[in-house]
Design a protein around this motif. Structure first.
Motif, mmCIF file in Angstrom:
data_model
loop_
_atom_site.group_PDB
_atom_site.id
_atom_site.type_symbol
_atom_site.label_atom_id
_atom_site.label_comp_id
_atom_site.label_asym_id
_atom_site.label_seq_id
_atom_site.Cartn_x
_atom_site.Cartn_y
_atom_site.Cartn_z
ATOM 1 N N ASN A 99 -11.485 -51.519 -32.682
ATOM 2 C CA ASN A 99 -10.824 -50.213 -32.751
ATOM 3 C C ASN A 99 -11.742 -49.149 -33.354
ATOM 4 O OD1 ASN A 99 -8.577 -51.386 -31.624
ATOM 5 N ND2 ASN A 99 -7.460 -51.592 -33.551
ATOM 6 N N THR A 155 -12.006 -58.742 -26.628
ATOM 7 C CA THR A 155 -11.890 -57.285 -26.522
ATOM 8 C C THR A 155 -13.233 -56.576 -26.618
ATOM 9 O OG1 THR A 155 -11.307 -57.295 -28.876
ATOM 10 C CG2 THR A 155 -9.504 -57.117 -27.299
ATOM 11 N N ASN A 212 -3.727 -59.725 -24.467
ATOM 12 C CA ASN A 212 -2.947 -58.646 -25.061
ATOM 13 C C ASN A 212 -3.654 -57.288 -24.943
ATOM 14 O OD1 ASN A 212 -0.523 -57.943 -26.425
ATOM 15 N ND2 ASN A 212 -1.665 -57.701 -28.340
ATOM 16 N N ALA A 213 -4.777 -57.262 -24.232
ATOM 17 C CA ALA A 213 -5.502 -56.004 -24.058
ATOM 18 C C ALA A 213 -5.862 -55.740 -22.601
ATOM 19 C CB ALA A 213 -6.775 -56.012 -24.906
ATOM 20 N N LYS A 247 2.739 -61.741 -30.021
ATOM 21 C CA LYS A 247 2.692 -60.296 -29.840
ATOM 22 C C LYS A 247 2.945 -59.572 -31.151
ATOM 23 C CE LYS A 247 3.933 -59.901 -24.945
ATOM 24 N NZ LYS A 247 4.951 -59.416 -23.970
ATOM 25 N N LEU A 257 -0.048 -59.568 -33.421
ATOM 26 C CA LEU A 257 -1.139 -58.706 -32.960
ATOM 27 C C LEU A 257 -0.734 -57.239 -32.871
ATOM 28 C CD1 LEU A 257 -2.297 -61.032 -30.042
ATOM 29 C CD2 LEU A 257 -3.471 -60.738 -32.231
ATOM 30 N N SER A 291 -2.764 -54.060 -34.723
ATOM 31 C CA SER A 291 -4.051 -53.747 -34.116
ATOM 32 C C SER A 291 -3.861 -53.104 -32.744
ATOM 33 C CB SER A 291 -4.898 -55.019 -33.981
ATOM 34 O OG SER A 291 -6.132 -54.735 -33.371
ATOM 35 N N ARG A 292 -2.889 -53.592 -31.991
ATOM 36 C CA ARG A 292 -2.641 -53.036 -30.662
ATOM 37 C C ARG A 292 -2.164 -51.589 -30.746
ATOM 38 N NH1 ARG A 292 -1.741 -54.124 -25.266
ATOM 39 N NH2 ARG A 292 -0.274 -52.672 -24.355
ATOM 40 N N LYS A 293 -1.288 -51.291 -31.716
ATOM 41 C CA LYS A 293 -0.779 -49.924 -31.846
ATOM 42 C C LYS A 293 -1.909 -48.940 -32.138
ATOM 43 C CE LYS A 293 4.085 -50.452 -33.065
ATOM 44 N NZ LYS A 293 5.131 -50.183 -34.094
ATOM 45 N N ARG A 304 -5.009 -49.340 -31.326
ATOM 46 C CA ARG A 304 -5.818 -49.257 -30.105
ATOM 47 C C ARG A 304 -5.150 -48.324 -29.091
ATOM 48 N NH1 ARG A 304 -7.316 -55.038 -29.054
ATOM 49 N NH2 ARG A 304 -8.488 -54.650 -30.982
ATOM 50 N N GLU A 305 -3.838 -48.395 -29.010
ATOM 51 C CA GLU A 305 -3.101 -47.517 -28.101
ATOM 52 C C GLU A 305 -3.299 -46.049 -28.473
ATOM 53 O OE1 GLU A 305 0.867 -48.957 -28.467
ATOM 54 O OE2 GLU A 305 0.673 -50.395 -26.813
#
Length: 222
Positions: free
Chosen positions: A75, A102, A123-124, A204, A207, A210-212, A214-215
């Motif tokens: 990120n 990633t 997840n990416a 989910k 993770l 970290s995903r938020k 990245r979004e």
């Protein structure tokens, strides 16, 4: 001639993303393997392990194989001009440009995935479209001299694939035997398609933070 492999790492990198292929590459006779970071300062992996890079951006030689690792630290690296500049510079002279997990998002941010087939952590996968890539769910994907791998543990499969591509099947199989890579996972939940709904949701959630982030970073990507 010495074959130079380089694994690009950064703070909060996923350990197995680079340790898996590192072991495979280091088992190649006469190979030179660099763990490359922006500086030689100690780095902390996402699991807390602290290690020392072996080469800095400024001193890293031209690599034959550039491998970009992944993890939560991707990120911050997505908006780090030094990281993206190093990737572009090395990619221009490398025989193969590669990634694990990633790490492919960093290849995308460096402008190297447009029109290419690629993969990343499950997840990416949806983020690959931000970079003009065609997302694939295959464990290892090759498109010309671009080789990308899925999440974390795929790094060993990826490493052997790269060795086979560069040095042939016999060398890849010799390395595979040397590291006794014959996986027999105790559970069949390694990908979303085979995991139970409960396990998938738990993963989910683990993770999610970290995903938020990245979004948020990629929502403004141009």
């Amino acid at each position: 001639m010495t074959l130079r492999f380089g694994l690009l790492v950064f703070p909060n990198v996923q350990l197995l993303d680079f340790a898996g292929p590192y072991d495979a590459f280091a088992s190649v006779a006469g190979a030179e393997v660099h763990v490359v970071a922006q500086t030689l300062d100690p780095l902390r992996c996402s699991n807390g392990l602290v290690f020392h890079p072996t080469a800095a951006f400024e001193t890293c030689p031209q690599l034959d194989v550039l491998c970009v690792a992944g993890g939560g630290g991707v990120n911050a690296s997505l908006v780090n001009p030094a990281v993206l500049g190093f990737i572009r510079e090395q990619a221009a002279g490398a025989r193969y440009v590669t990634s694990v997990c990633t790490g492919s998002l960093l290849l995308g941010a460096a402008g190297l995935l447009k029109g290419k087939r690629a993969t990343t952590h499950w997840n990416a996968l949806d983020f690959l479209k931000n970079f003009g890539a065609e997302a694939s769910r295959d464990r290892v994907v090759q498109d010309g001299n671009l080789i990308t791998a899925g999440g974390v543990t795929s790094g060993i499969d990826f490493g052997l694939t790269v060795i086979g591509e560069v040095l042939g099947q016999k060398e890849a199989e010799t390395v595979q035997l040397s590291i006794e890579y014959a996986p027999q996972p105790p559970f069949n939940s390694g990908i979303p398609a085979t995991a139970s709904p409960e396990v998938l949701e738990a993963a989910k959630q683990r993770l999610l933070s970290s995903r938020k982030l990245r979004e948020e970073i990629l929502s403004a990507w141009v």
